[in-house]
Design a protein around this motif. Structure first.
Motif, PDB file in Angstrom:
ATOM      1  N   ASN A 570     -10.686  14.212  21.340  1.00 10.13           N
ATOM      2  CA  ASN A 570     -11.585  14.389  20.363  1.00 10.13           C
ATOM      3  C   ASN A 570     -11.700  13.148  19.309  1.00 10.13           C
ATOM      4  O   ASN A 570     -12.881  12.854  19.082  1.00 10.13           O
ATOM      5  CB  ASN A 570     -11.431  15.559  19.720  1.00 10.13           C
ATOM      6  CG  ASN A 570     -11.742  16.736  20.269  1.00 10.13           C
ATOM      7  OD1 ASN A 570     -12.649  16.699  21.249  1.00 10.13           O
ATOM      8  ND2 ASN A 570     -11.274  18.110  20.087  1.00 10.13           N
ATOM      9  N   LYS A 573     -13.727  10.527  21.151  1.00 16.15           N
ATOM     10  CA  LYS A 573     -15.140  10.720  21.073  1.00 16.15           C
ATOM     11  C   LYS A 573     -15.932  10.815  19.735  1.00 16.15           C
ATOM     12  O   LYS A 573     -17.056  10.446  19.789  1.00 16.15           O
ATOM     13  CB  LYS A 573     -15.072  12.487  21.781  1.00 16.15           C
ATOM     14  CG  LYS A 573     -16.558  12.742  22.127  1.00 16.15           C
ATOM     15  CD  LYS A 573     -16.489  13.736  23.251  1.00 16.15           C
ATOM     16  CE  LYS A 573     -15.652  15.261  22.701  1.00 16.15           C
ATOM     17  NZ  LYS A 573     -15.819  16.274  23.655  1.00 16.15           N
ATOM     18  N   ASP A 597      -8.556  10.872  12.659  1.00 13.91           N
ATOM     19  CA  ASP A 597      -9.587   9.689  12.926  1.00 13.91           C
ATOM     20  C   ASP A 597     -10.551   9.531  11.790  1.00 13.91           C
ATOM     21  O   ASP A 597     -10.354   9.971  10.834  1.00 13.91           O
ATOM     22  CB  ASP A 597     -10.360  10.190  14.235  1.00 13.91           C
ATOM     23  CG  ASP A 597     -11.043  11.547  13.878  1.00 13.91           C
ATOM     24  OD1 ASP A 597     -11.912  11.435  12.893  1.00 13.91           O
ATOM     25  OD2 ASP A 597     -11.016  12.553  14.418  1.00 13.91           O
ATOM     26  N   ALA A 615     -16.891  26.901  21.158  1.00 19.00           N
ATOM     27  CA  ALA A 615     -17.652  26.555  19.758  1.00 19.00           C
ATOM     28  C   ALA A 615     -17.780  25.008  19.690  1.00 19.00           C
ATOM     29  O   ALA A 615     -17.019  24.307  19.945  1.00 19.00           O
ATOM     30  CB  ALA A 615     -16.601  26.856  18.656  1.00 19.00           C
ATOM     31  N   VAL A 617     -20.157  22.083  17.440  1.00 19.45           N
ATOM     32  CA  VAL A 617     -21.169  21.945  16.318  1.00 19.45           C
ATOM     33  C   VAL A 617     -21.852  20.816  16.487  1.00 19.45           C
ATOM     34  O   VAL A 617     -22.285  20.343  15.473  1.00 19.45           O
ATOM     35  CB  VAL A 617     -20.163  22.171  14.975  1.00 19.45           C
ATOM     36  CG1 VAL A 617     -19.911  23.734  14.841  1.00 19.45           C
ATOM     37  CG2 VAL A 617     -19.208  21.239  14.988  1.00 19.45           C
ATOM     38  N   GLY A 625     -18.495  17.846  26.545  1.00 24.36           N
ATOM     39  CA  GLY A 625     -17.469  18.889  25.926  1.00 24.36           C
ATOM     40  C   GLY A 625     -17.792  20.215  26.273  1.00 24.36           C
ATOM     41  O   GLY A 625     -18.981  20.529  25.716  1.00 24.36           O
ATOM     42  N   GLY A 627     -16.511  22.900  24.757  1.00 23.37           N
ATOM     43  CA  GLY A 627     -16.187  23.599  23.384  1.00 23.37           C
ATOM     44  C   GLY A 627     -14.985  24.365  23.639  1.00 23.37           C
ATOM     45  O   GLY A 627     -14.880  25.471  22.932  1.00 23.37           O
ATOM     46  N   LEU A 630     -10.334  22.882  21.791  1.00 22.97           N
ATOM     47  CA  LEU A 630      -9.461  23.373  20.578  1.00 22.97           C
ATOM     48  C   LEU A 630      -8.988  24.723  20.599  1.00 22.97           C
ATOM     49  O   LEU A 630      -8.180  25.138  20.032  1.00 22.97           O
ATOM     50  CB  LEU A 630     -10.279  23.240  19.244  1.00 22.97           C
ATOM     51  CG  LEU A 630     -10.518  21.757  18.737  1.00 22.97           C
ATOM     52  CD1 LEU A 630     -11.543  21.564  17.605  1.00 22.97           C
ATOM     53  CD2 LEU A 630      -9.282  20.925  18.593  1.00 22.97           C
TER      54      LEU A 630
END
Ligand code: ADP
Length: 672
Positions: A570, A573, A597, A615, A617, A625, A627, A630
């Motif tokens: 992540n 990304k 990051d 999820a 956003v 991805g 979602g 995480l």
């Protein structure tokens, strides 16, 4: 209650024998008596002083003196002791009230009076009430009263009453004649004594009570208020002793209305004549009925019989003066009633019990009365509730909708509440279903995009290699290495996507299985970073690792690897081209790891949501991805007994921190 002339029957429909022997019912046995002779305090003091200070004489004499002294002391102190004990016993002794009723239990007037007395003395502490019924509607000759005197003398011999309350004339007369010899000189409070005069107490002390009479002025004013066009008031009573006293009282009220009202008296008539007369009364007449127990022909009528006949025959409204006619044909009136009589007497008795002297409580000459009406008769004569004076009591009023339909109202209420609950649940279910459908559609779209991208890219790489082979062209080493590298990366990406999907279905089924071993966190971090080297240099993200020595724990290595991989991927990304820091350490038995990051960051409002399933956003066009990364990471960390959190600023970057207890193998601290 009204007294009738000699030989007349008394009103009363309930003829059941219900004489109550309250003393027997209450199981009052012989009462212990302690007799104490008072001791002069000076005498006690002298004895005690002699005992302890007389030291003269021989030892024998001293011993004898001492013995005499102790005896003297006991003689003096014992009565004092007994006095104290008896005082305590006396404090617990209840006060006793006798309600002596002229008539019998079940006779409405008497029952109302008794209720009234009890309502007033019920509040007084430590009071025992005895209720006695003389039953004089059944027998009332002099021989019977003498027998009652003898019976009461032995029946109540051992009961020390504090006050007697009598209801109606016969009990009042009995007490005036026999109280002192039967009960002793006790305070007596009477009620229901018709047309009482102070002369009635001449030669009798310790008596007080309430007069019982009718309120004619108030009733005439009430008739004029409810029937302003009234010209004539037709007064009905009988010719008994009480009837003639009632007549006299009514006549006293008349002069005030002279010139305004005519009065017609219907007294010495037969019931037939009476009924014919009221049936022909002209408009503008109103009947004021008192009682009519015996007509001119000697016919006897019960208290409710007469008024029912009269009311049924009358072509004009009928009012009354006593409450026993209410509900039997009168519209109502300012009514003398048994309950208020009893309550008034009960209040006086309560004052006596509280220590007031009966001589200080004067008899009440104005008899208590109440505005009372019958809704059925009001309807018959078109009288509305709003026409009535304030504080009017209305009987036979139609019950409220709630009273009639209590069950229905509650049923509907509970049903409505239940329905509301069901509707709310359905609405929630509907919203959740809609959300689930929306998420599923979104997921399918994202998943197909996510799965197709690496496959397309993989296919392109393979096609390039195939084409070169078909054309027997020599593929340059660089192109070959790029194509194979790309294919490998896409294969890896596909692998990760499929793993994530499998993990989600595993998590849904039950707790995530963990293969717990002693693992070193720094080693995992270094492995993951090494695997990412290609990606990191391609997107330009230098990684700095900063760790506190060798931190190990009892964890599932591949799962912790998966968490670090997710966080680093992540960071790459969403923070491409910016440096990444990986920090780890230990505090109080818990290992922590932060991946920081400097990328796009996350809105505060979205930060809790990103750990949920599916999820995302960010738009699928900008970032890939499913979602799930995480979500799976959170579940892995939680399965290790730890937690994961984010700290992020939009535009400045994000820090994801994982905390996991280090718990030694077999420590049993971890949730699995
Ligand atoms: P995915 O596997 O699709 O990346 P994740 O569960 O890992 O899904 O992340 C969920 C969402 O959280 C992402 O779509 C993104 O919107 C946000 N997110 C996760 N990590 C970062 C990060 N380092 N910076 C900014 N946004 C992030």
């Amino acid at each position: 209650m009204l007294r009738l002339g000699a030989g007349q029957r008394r009103p009363g429909r309930v003829e059941a024998h219900a004489v109550e022997d309250a003393a027997r019912d209450r199981g009052l046995g012989d009462e212990a008596m302690i007799c104490i002779r008072p001791v002069h305090s000076g005498q006690a003091r002298t004895s005690i002083a002699n005992t302890f200070f007389n030291r003269s004489g021989s030892p024998a004499a001293r011993t004898a003196t001492m013995r005499r002294g102790i005896t003297g002391f006991l003689r003096a102190a014992l009565p004092l002791l007994l006095l104290a004990v008896s005082g305590a016993a006396h404090a617990a002794e209840p006060r006793r009230v006798l309600i002596l009723n002229s008539y019998h239990q079940g006779y409405k007037w008497t029952d109302d009076e008794t209720r009234g007395v009890l309502s007033a003395i019920g509040h007084t502490k430590n009071v025992r009430v005895y209720v006695e019924y003389m039953g004089t509607k059944w027998s009332s000759d002099q021989a019977y009263f003498r027998q009652l005197r003898d019976i009461y003398q032995s029946k109540f011999r051992k009961i020390p009453f504090d006050v007697i309350v009598s209801t109606d004339n016969d009990a009042f007369d009995f007490l005036r004649r026999h109280r002192d010899e039967v009960f002793g000189k006790l305070p007596a409070v009477f009620c229901g004594v018709n047309f009482f005069q102070m002369e009635d107490l001449a030669g009798h002390d310790l008596f007080t009570g309430l007069n019982e009479t009718a309120e004619f002025k108030e009733n005439i004013d009430l008739i004029l208020r409810l029937h302003p066009g009234t010209k004539t008031i037709v007064f009905i009573t009988d010719t008994s002793i009480t009837g003639s006293k009632t007549h006299d009282l009514f006549v006293q009220a008349v002069p005030e209305y002279r010139g305004r009202l005519n009065f017609q008296l219907l007294e010495d008539v037969t019931m037939n004549d009476l009924l014919e007369t009221v049936a022909r009364l002209p408009d503008g007449s109103v009947v004021l009925h008192t009682f009519f127990f015996k007509d001119k022909a000697g016919r006897i009528f019960e208290y409710d019989e007469g008024i029912e006949l009269i009311s049924a025959a009358s072509r004009v409204p009928v009012y009354g003066a006593w409450d026993f006619s209410l509900g039997h044909g009168i519209i109502g009136g300012y009514l003398t009633n048994g309950f208020d009589q009893g309550r008034g007497a009960g209040e006086m008795a309560a004052r006596v019990l509280s220590g007031a002297r009966v001589e200080d409580i004067p008899p009440v000459m104005k008899s208590p009365a109440r505005l009372m009406f019958d809704q059925r008769q009001m309807d018959r004569w078109g009288i509305r509730r709003t026409d009535l004076p304030e504080n009017s009591v209305v009987i036979n009023a139609p019950p409220s909708f709630y009273a009639v339909n209590k069950g229905l109202v509650w049923g509907v209420g509970v049903g409505m509440a239940g329905l509301t609950l069901v509707v709310a649940l359905l609405a929630r279910l509907y919203r959740e279903t809609q959300r689930a459908v929306r998420m599923r559609d979104e997921f399918l779209m994202v998943a197909s995009h996510e799965l197709r991208t690496p496959i397309t890219s993989l296919r392109l790489s393979l096609q390039t290699l195939q084409r070169a082979e078909r054309m027997s062209a020599k593929v340059g080493a660089e192109l070959m290495s790029r194509s194979v590298g790309l294919a490998a990366r896409q294969g890896e990406r596909l692998n990760r996507l499929i793993d994530e999907l499998l993990d989600v279905s595993r998590i849904e089924i039950g707790p995530l299985p963990l293969d717990l071993r002693d693992v070193e966190l720094g080693a995992i971090v270094r492995d993951v970073v090494e695997r990412f080297e290609g990606d990191l240099s391609r997107v330009g993200c230098p990684v700095a690792i900063q760790g506190d020595g060798a931190i190990s724990g009892c964890w599932d290595r591949s799962r912790i690897d998966q968490v670090v991989t997710n966080l680093l991927s992540n960071a790459v990304k969403f923070g491409a081209g910016k440096p990444i820091e990986i920090l780890f350490g230990e505090q109080a038995g818990t290992a922590w790891l932060t991946v920081r990051d400097h990328g796009i960051g996350i809105e505060q409002a979205q930060q809790a949501r990103i750990f949920e399933r599916f999820a995302r956003v960010v738009s699928i066009q900008s970032y890939g991805g499913l979602g799930l990364g995480l979500y799976v990471s959170r579940r892995v960390v939680e399965a290790h007994g730890g937690r994961i959190r984010v700290d992020s600023q939009p535009g400045s970057g994000s820090s994801f921190t994982v905390e996991i207890p280090r718990a030694e193998p077999g420590g049993g601290e971890r949730k699995e």
